[in-house]
Design a protein around this motif. Sequence first.
Motif, PDB file in Angstrom:
ATOM      1  N   LYS A 158      -4.543  -2.360  -5.975  1.00  5.43           N
ATOM      2  CA  LYS A 158      -6.063  -1.589  -6.686  1.00  5.43           C
ATOM      3  C   LYS A 158      -4.770  -0.859  -7.542  1.00  5.43           C
ATOM      4  O   LYS A 158      -4.094  -0.277  -7.535  1.00  5.43           O
ATOM      5  CB  LYS A 158      -6.357  -0.606  -5.743  1.00  5.43           C
ATOM      6  CG  LYS A 158      -7.116  -1.637  -4.324  1.00  5.43           C
ATOM      7  CD  LYS A 158      -7.988  -2.751  -4.855  1.00  5.43           C
ATOM      8  CE  LYS A 158      -8.599  -3.397  -4.434  1.00  5.43           C
ATOM      9  NZ  LYS A 158     -10.258  -4.522  -4.824  1.00  5.43           N
ATOM     10  N   THR A 176      -0.466  -3.024  -7.252  1.00  2.62           N
ATOM     11  CA  THR A 176      -0.284  -1.468  -6.500  1.00  2.62           C
ATOM     12  C   THR A 176      -0.516  -0.769  -7.782  1.00  2.62           C
ATOM     13  O   THR A 176       0.546  -0.619  -7.889  1.00  2.62           O
ATOM     14  CB  THR A 176      -0.099  -1.074  -5.339  1.00  2.62           C
ATOM     15  OG1 THR A 176      -0.197  -1.820  -4.264  1.00  2.62           O
ATOM     16  CG2 THR A 176       0.092   0.164  -5.095  1.00  2.62           C
ATOM     17  N   LYS A 179     -14.654   6.891  -6.996  1.00  2.00           N
ATOM     18  CA  LYS A 179     -14.239   6.503  -8.547  1.00  2.00           C
ATOM     19  C   LYS A 179     -14.672   7.421  -8.815  1.00  2.00           C
ATOM     20  O   LYS A 179     -15.799   8.144  -9.296  1.00  2.00           O
ATOM     21  CB  LYS A 179     -15.690   5.135  -8.358  1.00  2.00           C
ATOM     22  CG  LYS A 179     -14.892   4.168  -7.244  1.00  2.00           C
ATOM     23  CD  LYS A 179     -15.599   3.269  -7.214  1.00  2.00           C
ATOM     24  CE  LYS A 179     -15.179   1.814  -6.818  1.00  2.00           C
ATOM     25  NZ  LYS A 179     -14.168   1.445  -6.458  1.00  2.00           N
ATOM     26  N   GLU A 239       1.151  -1.115  -0.302  1.00  2.00           N
ATOM     27  CA  GLU A 239       0.355   0.257  -0.036  1.00  2.00           C
ATOM     28  C   GLU A 239       0.836   0.900  -0.051  1.00  2.00           C
ATOM     29  O   GLU A 239       1.719   1.364   1.091  1.00  2.00           O
ATOM     30  CB  GLU A 239      -0.602  -0.243   1.189  1.00  2.00           C
ATOM     31  CG  GLU A 239      -1.530   1.301   1.290  1.00  2.00           C
ATOM     32  CD  GLU A 239      -2.692   1.268   2.294  1.00  2.00           C
ATOM     33  OE1 GLU A 239      -3.604   0.603   2.943  1.00  2.00           O
ATOM     34  OE2 GLU A 239      -1.945   1.617   3.433  1.00  2.00           O
ATOM     35  N   THR A 246      -4.751   3.103  -8.647  1.00  5.44           N
ATOM     36  CA  THR A 246      -5.668   4.938  -8.125  1.00  5.44           C
ATOM     37  C   THR A 246      -4.584   5.118  -9.645  1.00  5.44           C
ATOM     38  O   THR A 246      -3.870   5.821  -9.966  1.00  5.44           O
ATOM     39  CB  THR A 246      -4.346   4.722  -7.104  1.00  5.44           C
ATOM     40  OG1 THR A 246      -5.018   3.978  -5.793  1.00  5.44           O
ATOM     41  CG2 THR A 246      -4.809   6.992  -6.624  1.00  5.44           C
ATOM     42  N   ASN A 271     -12.095   1.990 -15.240  1.00  4.36           N
ATOM     43  CA  ASN A 271     -12.157   1.020 -14.200  1.00  4.36           C
ATOM     44  C   ASN A 271     -11.233   1.394 -13.080  1.00  4.36           C
ATOM     45  O   ASN A 271     -10.962   0.465 -12.208  1.00  4.36           O
ATOM     46  CB  ASN A 271     -12.180  -0.286 -14.734  1.00  4.36           C
ATOM     47  CG  ASN A 271     -13.214  -0.640 -15.928  1.00  4.36           C
ATOM     48  OD1 ASN A 271     -14.018  -0.297 -15.721  1.00  4.36           O
ATOM     49  ND2 ASN A 271     -12.497  -1.013 -17.265  1.00  4.36           N
ATOM     50  N   ALA A 272     -10.968   1.925 -12.753  1.00  2.57           N
ATOM     51  CA  ALA A 272      -9.885   2.591 -11.525  1.00  2.57           C
ATOM     52  C   ALA A 272     -11.014   2.661 -10.318  1.00  2.57           C
ATOM     53  O   ALA A 272     -11.580   2.797 -10.459  1.00  2.57           O
ATOM     54  CB  ALA A 272      -8.711   4.291 -11.802  1.00  2.57           C
ATOM     55  N   HIS A 273      -9.993   2.093  -9.336  1.00  5.96           N
ATOM     56  CA  HIS A 273     -10.569   1.565  -8.523  1.00  5.96           C
ATOM     57  C   HIS A 273     -10.438   3.496  -7.118  1.00  5.96           C
ATOM     58  O   HIS A 273     -11.441   3.102  -6.243  1.00  5.96           O
ATOM     59  CB  HIS A 273      -9.940   0.918  -6.733  1.00  5.96           C
ATOM     60  CG  HIS A 273      -9.481  -0.403  -7.508  1.00  5.96           C
ATOM     61  ND1 HIS A 273      -8.723  -1.246  -8.111  1.00  5.96           N
ATOM     62  CD2 HIS A 273     -10.475  -1.337  -7.109  1.00  5.96           C
ATOM     63  CE1 HIS A 273      -8.731  -1.752  -9.000  1.00  5.96           C
ATOM     64  NE2 HIS A 273     -10.093  -2.679  -8.161  1.00  5.96           N
ATOM     65  N   ASN A 274      -9.848   3.606  -7.277  1.00  3.62           N
ATOM     66  CA  ASN A 274      -9.982   5.635  -7.202  1.00  3.62           C
ATOM     67  C   ASN A 274      -8.932   6.441  -7.677  1.00  3.62           C
ATOM     68  O   ASN A 274      -8.076   5.877  -8.112  1.00  3.62           O
ATOM     69  CB  ASN A 274      -9.138   5.434  -5.686  1.00  3.62           C
ATOM     70  CG  ASN A 274      -9.398   6.694  -5.142  1.00  3.62           C
ATOM     71  OD1 ASN A 274     -10.414   7.171  -5.248  1.00  3.62           O
ATOM     72  ND2 ASN A 274      -8.383   7.153  -3.721  1.00  3.62           N
TER      73      ASN A 274
END
Length: 613
Positions: A393, A553, A583, A365, A395, A566-569
């Motif tokens: 994920k 990551t 999102k 992370e 970002t 489709n990015a998580h954030n």
Amino acid sequence: MDNVELSGIQTEKKALPKEEAKQKTGLARLMELAMYKKACMLTAMLMSFLSTIASFIPYLAIYMVIKEIVRVYPNISELDKSAMGQYAVLAVAGVLINLIFYTISVALAHVAAYGTLYQLKIDFIEHITKLPLGFFYKSGTGKLREILDNNIESIEGFIAHDLTNMVSAFTAPLIMLVMIFAVDFRFGIAAFLGIIIAFMGYGMTQKQELTNKLMKDYQEALQDMGNAATEYVRGITVVKAFKQTAQSFHRLNDAIKRYMAAVIPYSLSQENMTATLTTLLSAMYLVLIPVGILIGQHTGNYRSYASSFIFYLIFVPAIGNILMKLIYAMANAANIAGNVDLIDEVLMESEIKDSGKNLSPKGHEIEFKNVTFSYDDKKQVLNNISFKAMENKVTAIVGSSGGGKSTIASLIPRFYDPKDGEILIGGVNIKDMKMEKLMDEVSFVFQDNFLFETSILENIRMGRKDATVEEVKAAAKAARCDEFIEKLPNGYDSIYGAKGTKLSGGQIQRIAIARAIVKNAPILVLDEATSFSDAENEYLIQQALNELMKNKTVIMIAHRLSTIMNAHNILVVEDGKIIESGKFNELLEKNGRFYKLWENYNAANVWKLKGRA
């Protein structure tokens, strides 16, 4: 290998902080470098010393021959043939001993020189790889190229040739003084008086402070011209497209003018001093001949007087050559010492240092905590940035140009360090990680990628040097570049840039992705990786990126907003601050800055040139 500091970097490759380095300068620093291979260099200097002594043996033999001829003159038949033969053998022996010692000296000096040159270049290159990127923007590639190609190379010339010549140049005048006083002290005083007059004239024309300033101005102008020339060549397509020339390209033109304005005064200052000394040394006869006539008028032993006078008339030109050799050696050493100062300016630049804790992250992370950053300590590029990029994920970071997106990406691998705040990976401050460990954690695909002039295989293998051929080819297939590589003249062994082996921007981008796939680091930074690709390449690059991003990551700096749906954030960065996050659909519903960016992006996609049908 002797344990000395070669370049402000010790042999164990740890740079000293500026306040602890106690860095030597000038000739003292040059001698420190020369003593890197101490035993080898000291032996070379000893051989040069003995060679110089041997070089005076023929002069001694000549004096003995003259003395013998004058003794029997005019009855030459009474010459002592045995003694004359011995003098001839003595002269030849002096020449041979001189040659043997000189050859050994040169050989050992070259061994020391190339060993020092190799280590200094390695240390220099290793050092600059640890400097922040801001240093390279400030210095320019021309300066660094000049240091590597010329300044460091000049040290090889000093160690291989000039240092042993300096030993000889300092030894020869001492032996010369002994000889001129030993043969006949009266003629010795006359010759010594001529030397003093010559150096007094030389000193009157030499203004050391001005000379040092002129030399510094010359070296700086040379570096600036190198930077400008490099920029001109790299931008030659723009230069040609807009009908620029070397004259109208003002930066290069001005740099050349500054170089001319610096090199001419510098060259003339050296020429005036050298010309003065050469003239006065050549005029030593103006002192020697009157003194010789005066001595002859009061001598009681004409044969002894004649042999001494003739010898000094022969030896005086050698005095001038010996002293000029000393001056040239010192001037050259001063010039090279100036080069070393330029090298040390770079070597004394502070490296990006870790805390020495050598911690390992507990996960992947990424967290920014109150990070503030400025490139020049004036305008803040990032202002109190805080966010988390969750493990495995994606970002995405979007925003206007110049808002700080790429700066955020550059801080993760410590291309720069933040002014305030901290950056953590897996809960560990990246400053508490070894740089090697940090680099193992992070892979990059930049907007502008660079391929080396080596094989395509080795270019991909840059990601991990121990990757097998099979792993490289597997990465190339995953990056959708295997097909065009196989079509190259020698496939994966084709040398990029050689014999017309060129690649398109999209193809280079996919090779960069293959590099990152080979490295297989758990964290991936994508800095506008699809910005300049066409529709076909964008599709292939996107496929390659999807393969690359699996189980990683990801920090994605995005210009094309369609790639981050489709990015998580998604972080929206403007003027160094995060003004929105969420999102894709969440941000659109907020009808804020991201919504405006999305509108502009769609408008640009449907925009068409208006013109004649």
